[in-house]
Enzyme design. Structure first.
Site, mmCIF file in Angstrom:
data_model
loop_
_atom_site.group_PDB
_atom_site.id
_atom_site.type_symbol
_atom_site.label_atom_id
_atom_site.label_comp_id
_atom_site.label_asym_id
_atom_site.label_seq_id
_atom_site.Cartn_x
_atom_site.Cartn_y
_atom_site.Cartn_z
ATOM 1 N N TYR A 151 -3.242 -0.269 10.046
ATOM 2 C CA TYR A 151 -3.092 -0.616 8.629
ATOM 3 C C TYR A 151 -1.701 -0.228 8.126
ATOM 4 C CZ TYR A 151 -4.434 -0.727 3.638
ATOM 5 O OH TYR A 151 -4.519 -0.990 2.288
ATOM 6 N N SER A 179 0.855 -1.192 0.000
ATOM 7 C CA SER A 179 0.000 0.000 0.000
ATOM 8 C C SER A 179 0.881 1.228 0.000
ATOM 9 C CB SER A 179 -0.858 -0.004 1.268
ATOM 10 O OG SER A 179 -1.378 1.289 1.544
HETATM 11 P P1 NAP Z 1 -11.841 -5.249 -0.331
HETATM 12 O O1 NAP Z 1 -12.695 -4.770 -1.442
HETATM 13 O O2 NAP Z 1 -12.192 -4.936 1.082
HETATM 14 O O3 NAP Z 1 -11.621 -6.856 -0.486
HETATM 15 C C1 NAP Z 1 -10.819 -7.501 0.479
HETATM 16 C C2 NAP Z 1 -10.957 -8.980 0.254
HETATM 17 O O4 NAP Z 1 -10.206 -9.667 1.262
HETATM 18 C C3 NAP Z 1 -12.397 -9.449 0.372
HETATM 19 O O5 NAP Z 1 -12.666 -10.467 -0.568
HETATM 20 C C4 NAP Z 1 -12.432 -10.016 1.783
HETATM 21 O O6 NAP Z 1 -13.409 -11.010 1.982
HETATM 22 C C5 NAP Z 1 -11.062 -10.640 1.850
HETATM 23 N N1 NAP Z 1 -10.670 -10.943 3.247
HETATM 24 C C6 NAP Z 1 -10.637 -10.102 4.300
HETATM 25 N N2 NAP Z 1 -10.250 -10.766 5.396
HETATM 26 C C7 NAP Z 1 -10.045 -12.063 5.030
HETATM 27 C C8 NAP Z 1 -9.639 -13.244 5.715
HETATM 28 N N3 NAP Z 1 -9.357 -13.238 7.033
HETATM 29 N N4 NAP Z 1 -9.544 -14.404 5.023
HETATM 30 C C9 NAP Z 1 -9.845 -14.429 3.701
HETATM 31 N N5 NAP Z 1 -10.235 -13.349 2.973
HETATM 32 C C10 NAP Z 1 -10.323 -12.186 3.654
HETATM 33 O O7 NAP Z 1 -10.369 -4.678 -0.524
HETATM 34 P P2 NAP Z 1 -9.608 -4.209 -1.842
HETATM 35 O O8 NAP Z 1 -9.727 -2.741 -1.978
HETATM 36 O O9 NAP Z 1 -9.958 -5.114 -2.992
HETATM 37 O O10 NAP Z 1 -8.100 -4.500 -1.356
HETATM 38 C C11 NAP Z 1 -7.454 -5.725 -1.613
HETATM 39 C C12 NAP Z 1 -6.044 -5.579 -1.074
HETATM 40 O O11 NAP Z 1 -5.446 -4.397 -1.627
HETATM 41 C C13 NAP Z 1 -6.007 -5.394 0.442
HETATM 42 O O12 NAP Z 1 -4.855 -6.039 0.960
HETATM 43 C C14 NAP Z 1 -5.855 -3.874 0.606
HETATM 44 O O13 NAP Z 1 -5.222 -3.544 1.829
HETATM 45 C C15 NAP Z 1 -4.983 -3.560 -0.570
HETATM 46 N N6 NAP Z 1 -5.019 -2.169 -1.027
HETATM 47 C C16 NAP Z 1 -6.202 -1.598 -1.381
HETATM 48 C C17 NAP Z 1 -6.160 -0.272 -1.869
HETATM 49 C C18 NAP Z 1 -7.405 0.471 -2.285
HETATM 50 O O14 NAP Z 1 -7.315 1.703 -2.453
HETATM 51 N N7 NAP Z 1 -8.543 -0.195 -2.457
HETATM 52 C C19 NAP Z 1 -4.954 0.397 -1.992
HETATM 53 C C20 NAP Z 1 -3.785 -0.241 -1.568
HETATM 54 C C21 NAP Z 1 -3.830 -1.529 -1.101
HETATM 55 P P3 NAP Z 1 -14.716 -10.678 2.876
HETATM 56 O O15 NAP Z 1 -15.613 -9.900 2.010
HETATM 57 O O16 NAP Z 1 -15.236 -12.022 3.258
HETATM 58 O O17 NAP Z 1 -14.255 -9.876 4.080
HETATM 59 C C1 GCO Z 2 -7.117 4.992 3.472
HETATM 60 C C2 GCO Z 2 -7.209 4.090 2.264
HETATM 61 C C3 GCO Z 2 -5.815 3.663 1.862
HETATM 62 C C4 GCO Z 2 -5.904 2.762 0.659
HETATM 63 C C5 GCO Z 2 -4.562 2.273 0.237
HETATM 64 C C6 GCO Z 2 -3.665 3.373 -0.232
HETATM 65 O O1 GCO Z 2 -8.020 4.925 4.323
HETATM 66 O O2 GCO Z 2 -6.151 5.771 3.524
HETATM 67 O O3 GCO Z 2 -8.018 2.968 2.528
HETATM 68 O O4 GCO Z 2 -5.187 3.025 2.915
HETATM 69 O O5 GCO Z 2 -6.663 1.651 0.953
HETATM 70 O O6 GCO Z 2 -3.969 1.454 1.182
HETATM 71 O O7 GCO Z 2 -2.536 2.783 -0.826
#
Ligand code: NAP
Ligand code: GCO
Length: 264
Positions: A157, A144
């Site tokens: 986080y 992230s």
């Molecule tokens: P999301 O929409 O919240 O999806 C997260 C997924 O992880 C869901 O399918 C969730 O399933 C699953 N999960 C959570 N806890 C779990 C567990 N204990 N065992 C198995 N599955 C689990 O998140 P996203 O935005 O797609 O993010 C995916 C990854 O990218 C995460 O690691 C997040 O930190 C990272 N990320 C996101 C962003 C952003 O801006 N969106 C940016 C940087 C990094 P459930 O629905 O069952 O909880």
């Molecule tokens: C927040 C956001 C971010 C993004 C991502 C950025 O609350 O600041 O959720 O953390 O998810 O991780 O890279």
């Protein structure tokens, strides 16, 4: 010729019923990989299977809580028996809790660390022995911008994602000699359910202040989409990146390079 193909590879993407994981797994399938994913609840696995089928992708879906080592070990053994040895692992499953640190309980802090840092350790530890036997492997940890920066309310986080960056470097260091490459992808602000609360319209119909803030902080002047991450992930999952190890590839529209639009 540089090989970006994933033909014949088995790719496990954790937490990939929707969101970023679903986009990455779908992109891997289109690059030739056999897709395996998990979610915590059967209903979400079923929802994910239906979504993959609608996209013309035959995926293998299993229920597994990635924080539970016993479940993970059984899950990996089942994949190796039913689908095949894992060539590519994407530690994607993750949660966030946005709470001011002094109001966050230790239990809430631990829960985020458990999913976002302990689980990638548990899953990678279960998958690496098979990769060593195969003589190759690709591990991609979804880090992230918070692997580099902090902000209000995301202490757990940021601590987890900072640790995940260093776990990535350590796996690269410890298992590079077995032709296993471990890298990270650091998404910027991506439009998924996880960030929906930061983008929702205000009661008066105006944009969420954070939405405007991020667009002003991003040179690309937009939120990213899960699809923006697919090309970089295919690169890190393919033989094209066989000499890339311990790197975190930020896919953030330039936000980490930019001080932010100056006030008019
Ligand atoms: P999301 O929409 O919240 O999806 C997260 C997924 O992880 C869901 O399918 C969730 O399933 C699953 N999960 C959570 N806890 C779990 C567990 N204990 N065992 C198995 N599955 C689990 O998140 P996203 O935005 O797609 O993010 C995916 C990854 O990218 C995460 O690691 C997040 O930190 C990272 N990320 C996101 C962003 C952003 O801006 N969106 C940016 C940087 C990094 P459930 O629905 O069952 O909880
Ligand atoms: C927040 C956001 C971010 C993004 C991502 C950025 O609350 O600041 O959720 O953390 O998810 O991780 O890279």
């Amino acid at each position: 010729m540089v090989n970006f193909s994933l033909e014949g590879k088995v790719a496990l993407v954790t937490g990939a019923s929707y969101g970023i994981g679903f986009a990455l797994a779908s992109g891997f399938a289109k690059a030739g990989a056999t897709i395996v994913f998990n979610d915590i609840k059967q209903e979400l696995v079923d929802k994910g299977l239906a979504a993959y089928e609608a996209a013309g992708i035959k995926a293998h879906g299993y229920v597994c809580d990635v924080t539970n080592e016993e479940q993970v070990n059984a899950f990996i053994a089942r994949i190796e028996k039913e689908v095949g040895g894992i060539d590519i692992l994407v530690n994607n499953a993750g949660i966030i809790k946005r709470i001011p640190m002094i109001e966050m309980t230790a239990a809430e802090f631990r829960q985020v660390i458990d999913v976002d840092l302990n689980a990638p350790f548990i899953v990678a530890k279960a998958v690496i022995p098979g990769m060593i036997k195969k003589g190759h492997g690709k591990i991609i940890n979804i880090c992230s911008m918070m692997s580099e920066l902090g902000r209000e309310t995301v202490s757990a986080y940021a601590a987890a994602k900072g640790g995940l960056k260093m776990l990535t470097r350590n796996i690269a260091s410890e298992y590079g000699e077995f032709n296993i490459q471990c890298n990270g992808i650091g998404p910027g602000y991506i439009a998924t359910p996880q960030t929906a609360p930061l983008r929702e319209k205000q009661p008066d119909g105006s944009r969420h202040p954070f939405d405007a803030f991020i667009v002003a902080k991003t040179p690309a002047a937009r939120w990213g989409t899960p699809e923006d991450l697919v090309g970089p992930a295919i690169f890190l999952a393919s033989e094209a990146s066989d000499f890339v190890n311990g790197h975190v590839l930020y896919v953030d529209g330039g936000i980490l390079a930019y001080i932010g639009k100056q006030p008019k």
